[in-house]
Design an enzyme around this catalytic site. Structure first.
Site, PDB file in Angstrom:
ATOM      1  N   GLY A  98       1.094  -1.896  10.466  1.00  0.00           N
ATOM      2  CA  GLY A  98       2.479  -2.442  10.232  1.00  0.00           C
ATOM      3  C   GLY A  98       2.879  -2.483   8.820  1.00  0.00           C
TER       4      GLY A  98
ATOM      5  N   GLY B  90       0.527  -1.391   6.274  1.00  0.00           N
ATOM      6  CA  GLY B  90      -0.521  -0.534   5.561  1.00  0.00           C
ATOM      7  C   GLY B  90      -1.457  -1.014   4.906  1.00  0.00           C
TER       8      GLY B  90
ATOM      9  N   GLY C 277      -3.637  -3.717   5.278  1.00  0.00           N
ATOM     10  CA  GLY C 277      -4.986  -4.007   5.851  1.00  0.00           C
ATOM     11  C   GLY C 277      -5.817  -2.750   6.228  1.00  0.00           C
ATOM     12  N   GLU C 278      -4.966  -1.646   6.636  1.00  0.00           N
ATOM     13  CA  GLU C 278      -5.616  -0.326   6.801  1.00  0.00           C
ATOM     14  C   GLU C 278      -5.995   0.225   5.525  1.00  0.00           C
ATOM     15  OE1 GLU C 278      -3.225  -1.618  10.056  1.00  0.00           O
ATOM     16  OE2 GLU C 278      -2.594  -1.253   7.822  1.00  0.00           O
TER      17      GLU C 278
ATOM     18  N   HIS D 232      -3.080  11.188 -10.312  1.00  0.00           N
ATOM     19  CA  HIS D 232      -3.900  10.246 -11.507  1.00  0.00           C
ATOM     20  C   HIS D 232      -5.200   9.608 -10.652  1.00  0.00           C
ATOM     21  CE1 HIS D 232      -0.194   9.358 -13.989  1.00  0.00           C
ATOM     22  NE2 HIS D 232      -0.325  10.708 -14.030  1.00  0.00           N
TER      23      HIS D 232
ATOM     24  N   ARG E  66      -8.882  11.257 -19.023  1.00  0.00           N
ATOM     25  CA  ARG E  66      -8.595   9.791 -18.794  1.00  0.00           C
ATOM     26  C   ARG E  66      -8.688   9.373 -17.415  1.00  0.00           C
ATOM     27  NH1 ARG E  66      -2.419   8.131 -18.714  1.00  0.00           N
ATOM     28  NH2 ARG E  66      -1.811  10.346 -18.203  1.00  0.00           N
TER      29      ARG E  66
ATOM     30  N   ARG F  72     -11.998   7.265 -15.617  1.00  0.00           N
ATOM     31  CA  ARG F  72     -11.529   5.893 -14.890  1.00  0.00           C
ATOM     32  C   ARG F  72     -12.237   6.174 -13.648  1.00  0.00           C
ATOM     33  NH1 ARG F  72      -5.342   6.114 -17.208  1.00  0.00           N
ATOM     34  NH2 ARG F  72      -5.913   5.229 -19.212  1.00  0.00           N
TER      35      ARG F  72
END
Length: 171
Positions: A71, A73, A75-76, A103, A138, A142
């Site tokens: 609904g 996105g 929780g998924e 990125h 970078r 990360r």
């Protein structure tokens, strides 16, 4: 490319349309469910299975990405991110779709089926799939820090508060 998809009842129609679109675009699509509409279904296992399949494929050298729907996105995305090695991004615009790959080298995206039209979602997905990871130092650094935390529960020299414990450190 192999594309793994999963949803819940809110994204079922999206996923059916998406399978056709991606297959017609030359991709191999594996649908991790559900296969029938159930307004009380639970998305975690579907999304985790899709994420696990992405990790397995990538470890085997298969070019693979994942797409999960619900609904909102949210929780998924959370479910997919529970899988070690997954970088799932919630996509809600063209910029977020492109930047997720460029990125963050995201390997799964999540889209809210109640937040977007099918046409919007397809545009976001096509952009996500087409966008390469920039490989900029970078971003590589990360992502490596996230992987280090996932594996060890710490990021050496970065001041992570390990006194509260972490899921990764306790495994």
């Amino acid at each position: 490319m192999r594309i793994h998809i999963a949803t819940d009842h809110a994204g079922l129609e999206f996923s059916r349309t998406l399978v056709d679109h991606l297959t017609n675009g030359g991709h191999e699509v594996l649908d991790h469910g559900p296969s029938v509409y159930d307004p009380l279904d639970d998305y975690p296992a579907f999304c985790i299975n899709a994420a696990l399949a992405v990790v397995r494929d990538q470890a085997a050298g298969v070019r693979a990405l994942g797409i999960v729907f619900g609904g909102s996105g949210n929780g998924e995305q959370i479910a997919a991110n529970k899988v070690r090695g997954i970088r799932a991004a919630l996509v809600w615009s063209m910029d977020t779709a492109i930047l997720a790959r460029e990125h963050n080298d995201a390997n799964v995206i999540s889209i809210g089926a109640r937040q977007h039209t099918v046409e919007e979602a397809i545009r976001y997905i096509d952009a996500f799939i087409a966008e390469p990871f920039s490989g900029d130092e970078r971003h590589v650094r990360r992502i490596a820090q996230l992987a280090e935390y996932e594996e060890t529960g710490d990021i050496a020299g970065k001041g992570v508060d390990v006194s509260t414990g972490s899921t990764a450190a306790s495994e």
